[in-house]
Write a protein that holds these residues in place. Structure first.
Motif, mmCIF file in Angstrom:
data_model
loop_
_atom_site.group_PDB
_atom_site.id
_atom_site.type_symbol
_atom_site.label_atom_id
_atom_site.label_comp_id
_atom_site.label_asym_id
_atom_site.label_seq_id
_atom_site.Cartn_x
_atom_site.Cartn_y
_atom_site.Cartn_z
ATOM 1 N N GLN A 32 0.834 -1.198 0.000
ATOM 2 C CA GLN A 32 0.000 0.000 0.000
ATOM 3 C C GLN A 32 0.872 1.253 0.000
ATOM 4 O O GLN A 32 0.574 2.224 -0.696
ATOM 5 C CB GLN A 32 -0.928 -0.009 1.207
ATOM 6 N N ALA A 33 1.960 1.233 0.758
ATOM 7 C CA ALA A 33 2.876 2.378 0.789
ATOM 8 C C ALA A 33 3.471 2.621 -0.595
ATOM 9 O O ALA A 33 3.589 3.768 -1.034
ATOM 10 C CB ALA A 33 3.975 2.139 1.819
ATOM 11 N N LEU A 34 3.843 1.560 -1.286
ATOM 12 C CA LEU A 34 4.392 1.705 -2.640
ATOM 13 C C LEU A 34 3.352 2.265 -3.598
ATOM 14 O O LEU A 34 3.670 3.081 -4.476
ATOM 15 C CB LEU A 34 4.931 0.360 -3.142
ATOM 16 N N GLU A 35 2.117 1.833 -3.441
ATOM 17 C CA GLU A 35 1.026 2.348 -4.272
ATOM 18 C C GLU A 35 0.850 3.855 -4.044
ATOM 19 O O GLU A 35 0.701 4.625 -4.996
ATOM 20 C CB GLU A 35 -0.262 1.605 -3.920
ATOM 21 N N LEU A 36 0.892 4.273 -2.808
ATOM 22 C CA LEU A 36 0.770 5.704 -2.489
ATOM 23 C C LEU A 36 1.987 6.485 -2.976
ATOM 24 O O LEU A 36 1.864 7.626 -3.434
ATOM 25 C CB LEU A 36 0.567 5.899 -0.991
ATOM 26 N N THR A 37 3.157 5.879 -2.884
ATOM 27 C CA THR A 37 4.389 6.521 -3.341
ATOM 28 C C THR A 37 4.332 6.818 -4.839
ATOM 29 O O THR A 37 4.861 7.836 -5.300
ATOM 30 C CB THR A 37 5.607 5.635 -3.021
ATOM 31 N N ALA A 38 3.670 5.959 -5.582
ATOM 32 C CA ALA A 38 3.557 6.163 -7.023
ATOM 33 C C ALA A 38 2.819 7.465 -7.347
ATOM 34 O O ALA A 38 3.009 8.033 -8.419
ATOM 35 C CB ALA A 38 2.838 4.975 -7.671
ATOM 36 N N ARG A 39 2.011 7.957 -6.425
ATOM 37 C CA ARG A 39 1.267 9.204 -6.621
ATOM 38 C C ARG A 39 2.011 10.418 -6.069
ATOM 39 O O ARG A 39 1.509 11.528 -6.130
ATOM 40 C CB ARG A 39 -0.085 9.109 -5.923
ATOM 41 N N SER A 40 3.174 10.187 -5.496
ATOM 42 C CA SER A 40 3.901 11.242 -4.804
ATOM 43 C C SER A 40 5.149 11.652 -5.582
ATOM 44 O O SER A 40 5.747 10.842 -6.284
ATOM 45 C CB SER A 40 4.327 10.721 -3.420
ATOM 46 N N PRO A 41 5.583 12.898 -5.417
ATOM 47 C CA PRO A 41 6.831 13.310 -6.056
ATOM 48 C C PRO A 41 8.063 12.803 -5.283
ATOM 49 O O PRO A 41 9.185 12.927 -5.755
ATOM 50 C CB PRO A 41 6.758 14.840 -6.022
ATOM 51 N N HIS A 42 7.846 12.227 -4.095
ATOM 52 C CA HIS A 42 8.949 11.739 -3.266
ATOM 53 C C HIS A 42 9.224 10.266 -3.559
ATOM 54 O O HIS A 42 8.368 9.556 -4.059
ATOM 55 C CB HIS A 42 8.625 11.942 -1.789
ATOM 56 N N THR A 43 10.420 9.831 -3.246
ATOM 57 C CA THR A 43 10.798 8.444 -3.529
ATOM 58 C C THR A 43 11.364 7.760 -2.283
ATOM 59 O O THR A 43 12.548 7.424 -2.229
ATOM 60 C CB THR A 43 11.833 8.383 -4.672
ATOM 61 N N PRO A 44 10.514 7.550 -1.287
ATOM 62 C CA PRO A 44 11.017 6.871 -0.089
ATOM 63 C C PRO A 44 11.289 5.404 -0.382
ATOM 64 O O PRO A 44 10.808 4.847 -1.374
ATOM 65 C CB PRO A 44 9.870 7.014 0.907
ATOM 66 N N THR A 45 12.068 4.795 0.485
ATOM 67 C CA THR A 45 12.297 3.359 0.404
ATOM 68 C C THR A 45 11.594 2.706 1.582
ATOM 69 O O THR A 45 11.312 3.351 2.596
ATOM 70 C CB THR A 45 13.802 3.020 0.445
ATOM 71 N N PHE A 46 11.314 1.423 1.452
ATOM 72 C CA PHE A 46 10.600 0.691 2.478
ATOM 73 C C PHE A 46 11.323 -0.610 2.783
ATOM 74 O O PHE A 46 11.878 -1.244 1.881
ATOM 75 C CB PHE A 46 9.159 0.412 2.038
ATOM 76 N N VAL A 47 11.291 -0.982 4.046
ATOM 77 C CA VAL A 47 11.955 -2.194 4.507
ATOM 78 C C VAL A 47 10.935 -3.058 5.224
ATOM 79 O O VAL A 47 10.228 -2.574 6.118
ATOM 80 C CB VAL A 47 13.117 -1.856 5.475
ATOM 81 N N GLU A 48 10.860 -4.322 4.836
ATOM 82 C CA GLU A 48 10.011 -5.274 5.548
ATOM 83 C C GLU A 48 10.855 -5.900 6.648
ATOM 84 O O GLU A 48 11.826 -6.601 6.378
ATOM 85 C CB GLU A 48 9.490 -6.350 4.593
ATOM 86 N N ALA A 49 10.497 -5.595 7.895
ATOM 87 C CA ALA A 49 11.269 -6.113 9.026
ATOM 88 C C ALA A 49 10.429 -6.067 10.289
ATOM 89 O O ALA A 49 9.564 -5.208 10.446
ATOM 90 C CB ALA A 49 12.545 -5.285 9.228
ATOM 91 N N ASP A 50 10.706 -6.982 11.179
ATOM 92 C CA ASP A 50 10.131 -6.996 12.518
ATOM 93 C C ASP A 50 10.933 -6.013 13.357
ATOM 94 O O ASP A 50 12.170 -6.037 13.320
ATOM 95 C CB ASP A 50 10.233 -8.409 13.088
ATOM 96 N N VAL A 51 10.266 -5.161 14.111
ATOM 97 C CA VAL A 51 10.969 -4.144 14.908
ATOM 98 C C VAL A 51 11.943 -4.787 15.897
ATOM 99 O O VAL A 51 12.940 -4.185 16.273
ATOM 100 C CB VAL A 51 9.972 -3.206 15.629
ATOM 101 N N HIS A 52 11.687 -6.022 16.289
ATOM 102 C CA HIS A 52 12.557 -6.714 17.240
ATOM 103 C C HIS A 52 13.777 -7.334 16.569
ATOM 104 O O HIS A 52 14.675 -7.830 17.242
ATOM 105 C CB HIS A 52 11.771 -7.785 17.992
ATOM 106 N N GLU A 53 13.806 -7.308 15.234
ATOM 107 C CA GLU A 53 14.935 -7.872 14.481
ATOM 108 C C GLU A 53 15.314 -6.933 13.335
ATOM 109 O O GLU A 53 15.429 -7.347 12.179
ATOM 110 C CB GLU A 53 14.556 -9.252 13.938
ATOM 111 N N LEU A 54 15.541 -5.693 13.667
ATOM 112 C CA LEU A 54 15.864 -4.700 12.647
ATOM 113 C C LEU A 54 17.266 -4.908 12.097
ATOM 114 O O LEU A 54 18.187 -5.268 12.844
ATOM 115 C CB LEU A 54 15.775 -3.295 13.245
ATOM 116 N N PRO A 55 17.439 -4.665 10.813
ATOM 117 C CA PRO A 55 18.794 -4.705 10.250
ATOM 118 C C PRO A 55 19.676 -3.650 10.917
ATOM 119 O O PRO A 55 19.221 -2.541 11.216
ATOM 120 C CB PRO A 55 18.573 -4.365 8.772
#
Length: 183
Positions: free
Chosen positions: A12-35
Motif C-alpha cells: 500500500q505504501a508503494l502504491e501511495l508513493t507512485a502518486r507522490s513526487p517523493h521516492t522513499p524506500t521501504f523495509v520489511e522487518a520486525d521491529v525486534h529484528e531490525l537490520p
C-alpha cells in the motif's frame, strides 16, 4: 524510509508513493529484528495508529524503535487513546464501560482485522494488546527517550464506527500525540 513487518502495508505504501513526487524506500522487518544499518539512521521515527497494540511487550518495542534514532532524534506517536479501548461502539449501550483500562491479557480475535467495514472469521487468531498510558510513557523513558510533548484529543483516529464518541454529551479522550527526544 518506512519500516513495517506486513508486506500488504508496504504494498500500500508503494502504491501511495507512485502518486507522490517523493521516492522513499521501504523495509520489511520486525521491529525486534531490525537490520543493523537502521540503527541511529533516522532523525524522526513516526508511529501511527494501531502499532502499539500489536506489541505484547511495549518496553521491548520502545527499546528497539529508539535504536533507529540518532542522538537528538524525535519519536512522534499518534495513536488511539487507551481509554477508547474500554468502550464498545457496537454495544447496545456504546457509552457503558465494556472492559477494564487495566486489562491484564490480550484481546483475542478470530476475525480478519479490517480498518473499514466488518471482518469475517477466517480461522486465524490475532492478539491485540491494550497498553495504558503509564506503560507507554514508562516504556519510552526506559528506552532513553525524554518526553517533550503530550496532548490528548477528543477526535477519533479509528474506524468510522468510533465517530459516535465525538457526538456525545461528554468529550472523551480518543487519541493522543506524544513526542520524545532520544538522549
Amino acid at each position: 524510509m518506512g519500516v513495517d513487518q506486513a508486506a500488504a502495508f508496504l504494498d500500500q505504501a508503494l502504491e501511495l508513493t507512485a502518486r507522490s513526487p517523493h521516492t522513499p524506500t521501504f523495509v520489511e522487518a520486525d521491529v525486534h529484528e531490525l537490520p543493523a544499518n537502521l540503527y541511529e539512521a533516522f532523525d524522526v521515527a513516526l508511529i501511527t495508529i494501531g502499532v502499539l497494540n500489536w506489541m505484547p511487550d511495549i518496553k521491548a518495542f520502545f527499546a528497539h524503535a529508539a535504536k533507529t534514532l540518532r542522538p537528538g532524534g524525535t519519536m512522534v506517536i499518534y495513536e488511539t487513546h487507551p481509554f477508547l479501548e474500554m468502550l464498545d461502539p457496537e454495544s447496545t449501550d456504546p457509552w457503558r464501560v465494556a472492559s477494564s483500562y487495566f486489562q491484564a491479557g490480550p484481546v483475542v480475535e478470530d476475525k480478519v482485522i479490517v480498518y473499514e467495514g466488518q471482518g469475517e472469521a477466517n480461522g486465524v487468531t490475532s492478539y491485540w494488546h491494550p497498553h495504558g498510558l503509564g506503560e507507554i510513557i514508562t516504556g519510552a523513558i526506559r528506552a532513553g527517550l525524554r518526553i517533550s510533548h503530550f496532548s490528548e484529543y477528543p477526535h477519533s483516529n479509528r474506524e468510522e464506527l468510533y465517530d459516535i464518541y465525538e457526538q456525545g454529551y461528554w468529550d472523551v479522550p480518543m487519541c493522543y500525540i506524544l513526542t520524545a527526544i532520544k538522549m
